[in-house]
Design a protein around this motif. Sequence first.
Motif, PDB file in Angstrom:
ATOM      1  N   MET A  75       1.178 -11.663   9.168  1.00 35.45           N
ATOM      2  CA  MET A  75       0.829 -10.967   7.930  1.00 35.45           C
ATOM      3  C   MET A  75      -0.683 -10.875   7.727  1.00 35.45           C
ATOM      4  N   ALA A  76      -1.470 -11.545   8.558  1.00 31.54           N
ATOM      5  CA  ALA A  76      -2.934 -11.477   8.463  1.00 31.54           C
ATOM      6  C   ALA A  76      -3.531 -10.479   9.449  1.00 31.54           C
ATOM      7  N   ASP A  77      -2.699  -9.704  10.137  1.00 33.50           N
ATOM      8  CA  ASP A  77      -3.171  -8.757  11.150  1.00 33.50           C
ATOM      9  C   ASP A  77      -3.639  -7.476  10.469  1.00 33.50           C
ATOM     10  N   LEU A  78      -4.837  -7.521   9.950  1.00 40.21           N
ATOM     11  CA  LEU A  78      -5.398  -6.410   9.192  1.00 40.21           C
ATOM     12  C   LEU A  78      -5.465  -5.134  10.026  1.00 40.21           C
ATOM     13  N   ALA A  79      -5.903  -5.250  11.274  1.00 35.50           N
ATOM     14  CA  ALA A  79      -6.043  -4.067  12.117  1.00 35.50           C
ATOM     15  C   ALA A  79      -4.698  -3.367  12.301  1.00 35.50           C
ATOM     16  N   VAL A 143     -12.316  -4.312  12.611  1.00 36.79           N
ATOM     17  CA  VAL A 143     -12.098  -2.996  11.992  1.00 36.79           C
ATOM     18  C   VAL A 143     -13.054  -1.912  12.472  1.00 36.79           C
ATOM     19  N   ARG A 144     -14.061  -2.270  13.243  1.00 38.12           N
ATOM     20  CA  ARG A 144     -15.076  -1.274  13.618  1.00 38.12           C
ATOM     21  C   ARG A 144     -14.464  -0.060  14.319  1.00 38.12           C
ATOM     22  N   SER A 145     -13.535  -0.293  15.226  1.00 36.03           N
ATOM     23  CA  SER A 145     -12.924   0.812  15.969  1.00 36.03           C
ATOM     24  C   SER A 145     -12.022   1.671  15.088  1.00 36.03           C
ATOM     25  N   LEU A 146     -11.728   1.196  13.871  1.00 36.19           N
ATOM     26  CA  LEU A 146     -10.816   1.901  12.981  1.00 36.19           C
ATOM     27  C   LEU A 146     -11.552   2.691  11.904  1.00 36.19           C
ATOM     28  N   LEU A 147     -12.891   2.723  11.968  1.00 42.59           N
ATOM     29  CA  LEU A 147     -13.669   3.530  11.037  1.00 42.59           C
ATOM     30  C   LEU A 147     -13.487   5.005  11.373  1.00 42.59           C
ATOM     31  N   PRO A 153      -8.916   5.652  10.368  1.00 43.78           N
ATOM     32  CA  PRO A 153      -8.662   6.169   9.025  1.00 43.78           C
ATOM     33  C   PRO A 153      -9.552   5.582   7.935  1.00 43.78           C
ATOM     34  N   VAL A 154     -10.423   4.612   8.271  1.00 42.54           N
ATOM     35  CA  VAL A 154     -11.211   3.939   7.237  1.00 42.54           C
ATOM     36  C   VAL A 154     -12.380   4.830   6.828  1.00 42.54           C
ATOM     37  N   LEU A 155     -12.353   5.285   5.564  1.00 43.69           N
ATOM     38  CA  LEU A 155     -13.386   6.186   5.064  1.00 43.69           C
ATOM     39  C   LEU A 155     -14.520   5.461   4.360  1.00 43.69           C
ATOM     40  N   MET A 156     -14.199   4.383   3.639  1.00 45.82           N
ATOM     41  CA  MET A 156     -15.171   3.707   2.786  1.00 45.82           C
ATOM     42  C   MET A 156     -14.962   2.202   2.860  1.00 45.82           C
TER      43      MET A 156
END
Length: 746
Positions: A75-79, A143-147, A153-156
């Motif tokens: 449940m801590a797998d944010l990516a 999260v860098r690769s998910l910007l 999808p990470v916008l802000m």
Amino acid sequence: MKHAKHTFEIGEKDFLIDGKPTVLRCGEMHYCRIPRPYWRHRLQMLRAMGCNMVATYDFWNLHEPTPGRWNFAGMADLAAFIKLAQAEGLWVMLRPGPYVCAEWELGGIPWWLLKVQDIKLRTQDPRYMAAVSRYVTRLAAEVRSLLVTNGGPVLMVQVENEYGSYGKDKEYILAIKKLWERAGINVPLFTADGPSQLWNGSRTDTFCGVNGGVGSLKELRRFRPSGPLIITEYYPGWLSHWGEPFPKVGTPGIVRDVTTMLNERTSFNLYVAHGGTSFGLWAGANFPKFAPDTTSYDYNAPIPEAGGVTEKFLAIREAIGKATGETLSPIPAPIPTITLPRIRFEESARVLEHLPKPILDSKPRTMESYNCGLGAILYRTMLPPGEAATLTISGVHDGAQVTVGGERLGTLDRRNGESHTLSVPPRIDSRPLDILVEALGRINYGSGLHDRKGIAGDVLLDGKLLTAPWQVFPLPLEAAPTGLRYQLQDYNGPSYYRASFAVTQTGDTYLDMRSWRKGMVWVNGQHLGRYWNIGPQQTLYCPGCWLRQGVNEIIVLAWEAPRQAALSGLTETILDDLRPDALPGQPHRKRGQNLSLVSLAPAWEGTLPDGGALQTIVFAAPVPGRYLCLESLSNYKGDAFATLAELTVLGENGKPLRARVIYASSEESGSEDGKSDNAVDGNPSTHWHTAYSSGEQNHPHHLVVDIGSEQNITGVKLLPRQGEPAPNGRIKNARIFVRRDAFPGI
């Protein structure tokens, strides 16, 4: 799966995705408050409600439970959560703090920082900033690769959180911002504050949103004259405390505001669209009156705790569909629910017979001093023979049971104050003194953030410090207990109870804890959270994905013996059942109290402007005092009522001061949640409303608050009850009084 790459910019008037003006219709939910197998379902529910974006806090203390040990699994797998959001067609707003509030243990900051006695959290204290730097670096790697700049999808990404309600060091905000930039977070960074805190917590060189209702946008535009408007936290529900009524936010006002925001191209984030559950011991507490948060984070949100469909959900979905003209995604099928027949517990094990090896100390210290973060702690010493005496325990954080020679002296509750006295009977020989303290979640908001647990003060016998050798037994309770010696009998003291039950098919269920008093529950090793019979929450959510076909194990920790050692599983939750002993100090006007302002000179008097905008009143000169009284003399409708969304007392240089209500001449608690505490809860969607279901009381109406100590008060900020057209009770003529001492009559 490879996704198309997009661009995101903050323009002069709009948010731009691939150059196209876009209204961000965001809803917040937290990955760690949702069982991982249900993530997709909850994201689909959000999409079906009409949102095109999901926001989530990121919880530092979840990811770094001990220094340097990182957790991004399960449940801590944010990516994984972010990738799933992208697969479901949602943009993402990340809110990583390092402080997040969120009614979460210590606002997301790791408890182990409090092992440093003089550390200053949320400041440029180098010890704090060094730990923050490590967190930012590690989280950025996730999260860098998910910007959006990298095809994600990470916008802000948010910098800190609501800092203006805590401090005004804008260089600290800049330092946090630079950490994210150096870590490669190259999407727009932003801050978020309430309307009265923008000037302290936000920077003109950093994009910002405002938290609150539609009326908050005027203050945002004053602070930031250009750029798209966004309400970074719009509240379709509100948080719940143990021992207080379950808050409810009406649907019509939400639909009206959502429609207004869409028609005016204002972006928003529904906080929360789906709250879920603060499983385990992650629920925090509020301040200045200690108010622990319930395990359920249902929040009266559009998507309830177990992810179902509510009238509020359908109304918001309809409003978004009408305003946008879009064909919304279909509503996903609900998660199945099941009942559990009555489960009887015939085995139990005493907590005090399963203690760890003691730590010897000269005096009791906080849990952090013994490297214990979440759970409980037992302090034991020997009382010498003697006459009847008075035992004083200061700094009780948070609940305690006190025994001498195994006989109960009393149960202590921090909600009633931090210092307690108990009568000790005569002793013809030495007797063991046991003080068993339960931590109920560290304060997650406001100036009480440095909230150490256990005994944070002294233990005195007839005024003399007890310095006899102490045995200290830390009792961490994050994991399910193992290796216990269960017996086929019941015990009166704190005990574990164990049972098994079988199911032929799995499904969500709600464990009915009404025959139990206070404690916590594990099912198949999963920590469901705390229960407490004072309510309003009386059930614990047990997700079906944590059950298995066949035999399941359940363990209940009971701090006090249950009325019946049995429970069942229901298909409906019980979140609004407050027990009669749950309201110490309520209502705020006691029998015989009658405030008198005769011969007192007001610090201010005048006419407030009509409308829902935030109103700032500055006194002609600072007035020293501890107590402030707002007197409503009339309202704009000319009837008997007074209402107010928020009252903020201002100190020197306009600094907001924390206040608690100690007196209200009238408050409505029958037909709606109009309690006077709502005027100082930081939520512009709730309000104080004078009584009407039990009989009206004419003007004048009075609200008295206590700021805790004498300070120079320079004025107040008043946020009228929100909503259009003008609702009942908006105050017109008013006076404000300040006193060093308590007001006469109360």
